[in-house]
Scaffold this motif. Structure first.
Motif, PDB file in Angstrom:
ATOM      1  N   SER A 189       0.819  -1.211   0.000  1.00 39.62           N
ATOM      2  CA  SER A 189       0.000   0.000   0.000  1.00 39.62           C
ATOM      3  C   SER A 189       0.848   1.253   0.000  1.00 39.62           C
ATOM      4  O   SER A 189       0.440   2.294   0.500  1.00 39.62           O
ATOM      5  N   GLY A 213      -4.174   2.610  -4.341  1.00 36.03           N
ATOM      6  CA  GLY A 213      -4.636   1.578  -5.246  1.00 36.03           C
ATOM      7  C   GLY A 213      -5.641   2.124  -6.238  1.00 36.03           C
ATOM      8  O   GLY A 213      -5.942   3.319  -6.280  1.00 36.03           O
ATOM      9  N   HIS A 251      -8.681   4.885  -5.832  1.00 36.36           N
ATOM     10  CA  HIS A 251      -8.347   5.809  -4.757  1.00 36.36           C
ATOM     11  C   HIS A 251      -8.587   7.240  -5.218  1.00 36.36           C
ATOM     12  O   HIS A 251      -8.231   7.607  -6.340  1.00 36.36           O
ATOM     13  N   THR A 275      -9.285  -1.103   3.711  1.00 37.44           N
ATOM     14  CA  THR A 275     -10.723  -1.353   3.819  1.00 37.44           C
ATOM     15  C   THR A 275     -11.156  -1.386   5.274  1.00 37.44           C
ATOM     16  O   THR A 275     -12.264  -0.949   5.612  1.00 37.44           O
ATOM     17  N   PRO A 304      -8.662 -10.535  -3.173  1.00 37.95           N
ATOM     18  CA  PRO A 304      -8.402  -9.174  -2.673  1.00 37.95           C
ATOM     19  C   PRO A 304      -8.943  -8.082  -3.578  1.00 37.95           C
ATOM     20  O   PRO A 304      -9.269  -6.992  -3.096  1.00 37.95           O
ATOM     21  N   THR A 305      -9.058  -8.355  -4.880  1.00 37.33           N
ATOM     22  CA  THR A 305      -9.591  -7.323  -5.774  1.00 37.33           C
ATOM     23  C   THR A 305     -11.034  -6.981  -5.437  1.00 37.33           C
ATOM     24  O   THR A 305     -11.473  -5.848  -5.652  1.00 37.33           O
ATOM     25  N   GLN A 319     -11.192  -4.438  -2.373  1.00 38.63           N
ATOM     26  CA  GLN A 319     -10.615  -3.105  -2.498  1.00 38.63           C
ATOM     27  C   GLN A 319     -11.588  -2.074  -1.934  1.00 38.63           C
ATOM     28  O   GLN A 319     -12.796  -2.168  -2.130  1.00 38.63           O
ATOM     29  N   GLU A 320     -11.072  -1.084  -1.234  1.00 38.93           N
ATOM     30  CA  GLU A 320     -11.897  -0.234  -0.368  1.00 38.93           C
ATOM     31  C   GLU A 320     -13.065   0.436  -1.071  1.00 38.93           C
ATOM     32  O   GLU A 320     -14.205   0.389  -0.591  1.00 38.93           O
TER      33      GLU A 320
END
Length: 477
Positions: A78, A82, A85, A299, A351-352, A355-356
Motif C-alpha cells: 500500500s 490503489g 483511490h 478497507t 483481494p480485488t 478493495q476499499e
C-alpha cells in the motif's frame, strides 16, 4: 481475507479463566479448531496490506531491506494508492470539509449530522482520523469529564493474572507493523498500558483477546489516553456485552445475522445450513475484532469510519457483503460441498473484490436499515432461550452511532454539572397600595378664610394680587 492469530483465533476469550466462558461459545470454537485443523486456524499466508498476524518466528522482525507502506506495514503493497483511490485534490477538499466540521463540532452534530454521515461513508482522510474518531465516538467528552482517570490507571499496578495474559498476546497484534515489531517498542508497551487500564477500569469484565487488535488499530492513530477512551466507548456503547466473560450479545447478534441471511440471501442461508456452518463459526471474529483481521487494512479503516458514525448496523452490512461475495453464485456454492470448503471460501475472497472503494459501495447498498435491524433484534431476543449461567443480552444499552451518542452526552451534561446557564427572569412583588390623596374641602369657603383659620391672625404682607397668588401656591402645593 487476512490471517488468524497463531495458535488460536481472534475470538474473545479469557484464557486462564475457562470457567467464565459460556459452554456454547467454547464448544463452538473447540469444534471449529478440530474441524479446520492447524493449517486453517493458524496463519497460512500473509496478505501484504492486510492486518495479518504472524507467528512467533517473526518476532525478530523483518529484514532491513523491506520498507513500510503508507500505513506502516513493513513490506506491504500500500505504498501507493490503489485503483479507485481518490485523487489528491479531492482528498484536500475532504480534509477542508472535515476541518470546518470539527471546528464547530456541536453545531455540526446538532444541525448537519447527515453531512457527517455522508463524509464518513466517503472515508475520513488519513491525516484527520486522529481528530475525528474521538469526536465521533464521544471519547473526547469522556476524557474531558475524567481528565485524570487514565493517568491514575496507567500508574496503578495491574492484576497479575491479566498482565500475564496480555503480555502473552502482545506480539500477536500486527507483528508486521513498524509500531509493534519490537517487544520493548512504544507500540507494544502502549498496547500493554491501554489494555491494563481497561482491566482496572472494568474489573468485572477483565481482558478479552479480541480487544488486542481493536486497541492496536486505535494506537496506530491516537496517543494512548485517547485510544483508551475510544476503546471504552467501543466496548461499552457500541458493542456492550461483546467483550465480557459471557459474550451474551455476540450470541444474540449471531442469531440476528442468521435471520438476516434467511431474508436477504435465502439460497446462501440454505447452503450454510446444509453443510453445518452456523454463524458462530465465522461471525465472532468478524464482529469482535471489527474486521481488523479479515480485510485489507485500507478497507478496515473505511469500515471503522462508517462504524463509528452509524453503529453496529455497519458490521451486519459488511458481514452480509462478505458472505454474498464468497457464496453468492451457484458455482461458488457447488464448489463448497462441506464445512471445510465453505469456511475456506469465507476466508479466501479475492483481494480485488475487497478493495476499499468497490467493497464499501457494496456495503452501503445492502438493504438493511436501523429500523429493520432493531425489529429483527427484538424478534430474536424474544426467541432466545433463557440462560442460567450468564446475564441476558441488553441490546437497548447499545447506541446506534455517533448521533445517538452525541445526544446522550448532551442530555447527561444538561442533567449534571455542565448545565448551560439560562437567563433568570426576576419578578418583583407589587408595591403596597397607597391611600388616595384627599382633595381639600373648599366648597363654600375662601382661601383667605382657610389660611386665616389655619395660620392665625392675618399678617401684613404684600399687595392683594401677590397675596392671592402666594395663598394659591401654598394651598396647591
Amino acid at each position: 481475507m487476512g490471517a488468524q492469530a497463531p495458535g488460536g483465533s481472534g475470538v474473545a476469550s479469557h484464557p486462564g479463566s475457562p470457567h467464565i466462558l459460556q459452554p456454547v461459545v467454547a464448544g463452538v470454537w473447540g469444534t471449529m479448531a478440530q474441524a479446520l485443523g492447524e493449517d486453517l486456524v493458524q496463519t497460512s499466508e500473509l496478505q501484504d496490506d492486510s492486518s495479518s498476524l504472524g507467528s512467533d518466528s517473526e518476532l525478530s522482525g523483518p529484514g532491513p531491506y523491506r520498507q513500510a507502506d503508507r500505513y506502516g506495514f513493513i513490506g506491504g503493497s500500500s505504498a501507493e494508492p490503489g485503483p479507485g483511490h481518490p485523487p489528491a485534490d479531492l482528498i484536500r477538499q475532504r480534509e477542508m470539509k472535515w476541518v470546518e466540521m470539527t471546528s464547530h463540532w456541536e453545531k455540526t452534530m446538532s444541525r448537519r449530522y447527515k453531512k457527517v454521515k455522508i463524509q464518513c461513508r466517503k472515508g475520513i482522510p488519513s491525516a484527520l482520523r486522529a481528530r475525528c474518531w474521538p469526536l465521533l465516538c464521544g471519547a473526547h467528552v469522556c476524557q474531558k469529564n475524567s481528565p485524570d482517570t487514565y493517568k491514575e490507571l496507567a500508574k496503578a499496578p495491574g492484576d497479575p493474572h491479566w498482565m500475564e495474559t496480555i503480555s502473552r498476546d502482545l506480539h500477536r497484534q500486527f507483528p508486521l507493523h513498524e509500531m509493534f515489531v519490537s517487544p520493548q517498542g512504544h507500540g507494544q508497551q502502549g498496547l500493554l498500558q491501554v489494555l491494563k487500564a481497561y482491566t482496572l477500569h472494568r474489573p468485572e469484565q477483565g481482558y478479552c483477546q479480541a480487544q488486542g487488535p481493536v486497541a492496536a488499530v486505535l494506537l496506530m492513530h491516537l496517543p494512548p489516553e485517547e485510544a483508551f477512551w475510544c476503546l471504552v466507548q467501543i466496548c461499552e456503547v457500541y458493542l456492550p456485552g461483546y467483550y465480557g466473560p459471557h459474550m451474551e450479545a455476540v450470541q444474540l447478534d449471531a442469531e440476528v445475522f442468521a435471520a438476516l441471511l434467511r431474508r436477504l440471501l435465502p439460497r446462501v442461508h440454505k447452503h450454510l445450513q446444509q453443510v453445518g456452518v452456523g454463524p458462530l463459526l465465522y461471525l465472532p471474529e468478524w464482529f469482535l475484532c471489527l474486521f481488523a483481521r479479515s480485510l485489507p487494512f485500507p478497507t478496515v479503516l473505511r469500515v471503522w469510519d462508517a462504524f463509528l458514525s452509524e453503529g453496529v448496523k455497519v458490521l451486519f452490512r459488511v458481514g452480509l457483503t462478505l458472505v454474498r461475495l464468497a457464496l453468492g453464485t451457484t458455482e461458488q456454492r457447488l464448489a463448497c460441498p462441506g464445512l471445510l470448503e465453505t469456511l475456506g471460501a469465507l476466508r479466501a475472497i479475492p483481494p480485488t473484490q475487497l478493495q476499499e472503494e468497490v467493497f464499501m459501495s457494496q456495503v452501503h447498498s445492502v438493504a438493511l436499515s436501523e429500523r429493520d435491524l432493531q425489529r429483527e433484534i427484538r424478534a430474536q431476543l424474544a426467541q432466545l432461550p433463557q440462560s442460567t449461567s450468564g446475564p441476558p443480552p441488553r441490546p437497548q444499552a447499545r447506541l446506534p452511532g455517533a448521533q445517538a451518542i452525541f445526544e446522550a452526552q448532551q442530555l447527561a451534561g444538561a442533567r449534571g454539572g455542565a448545565r448551560p446557564e439560562v437567563p433568570r427572569i426576576v419578578v418583583q412583588p407589587p408595591e403596597e397600595p397607597r391611600p388616595p390623596r384627599r382633595k381639600p374641602q373648599t366648597r363654600g369657603k375662601t382661601f383667605h378664610g382657610l389660611l386665616t383659620r389655619s395660620r392665625g391672625p392675618p399678617v401684613e404682607g404684600p399687595s392683594r394680587s401677590h397675596r392671592s397668588s402666594t395663598s394659591f401656591l401654598d394651598t396647591r402645593f
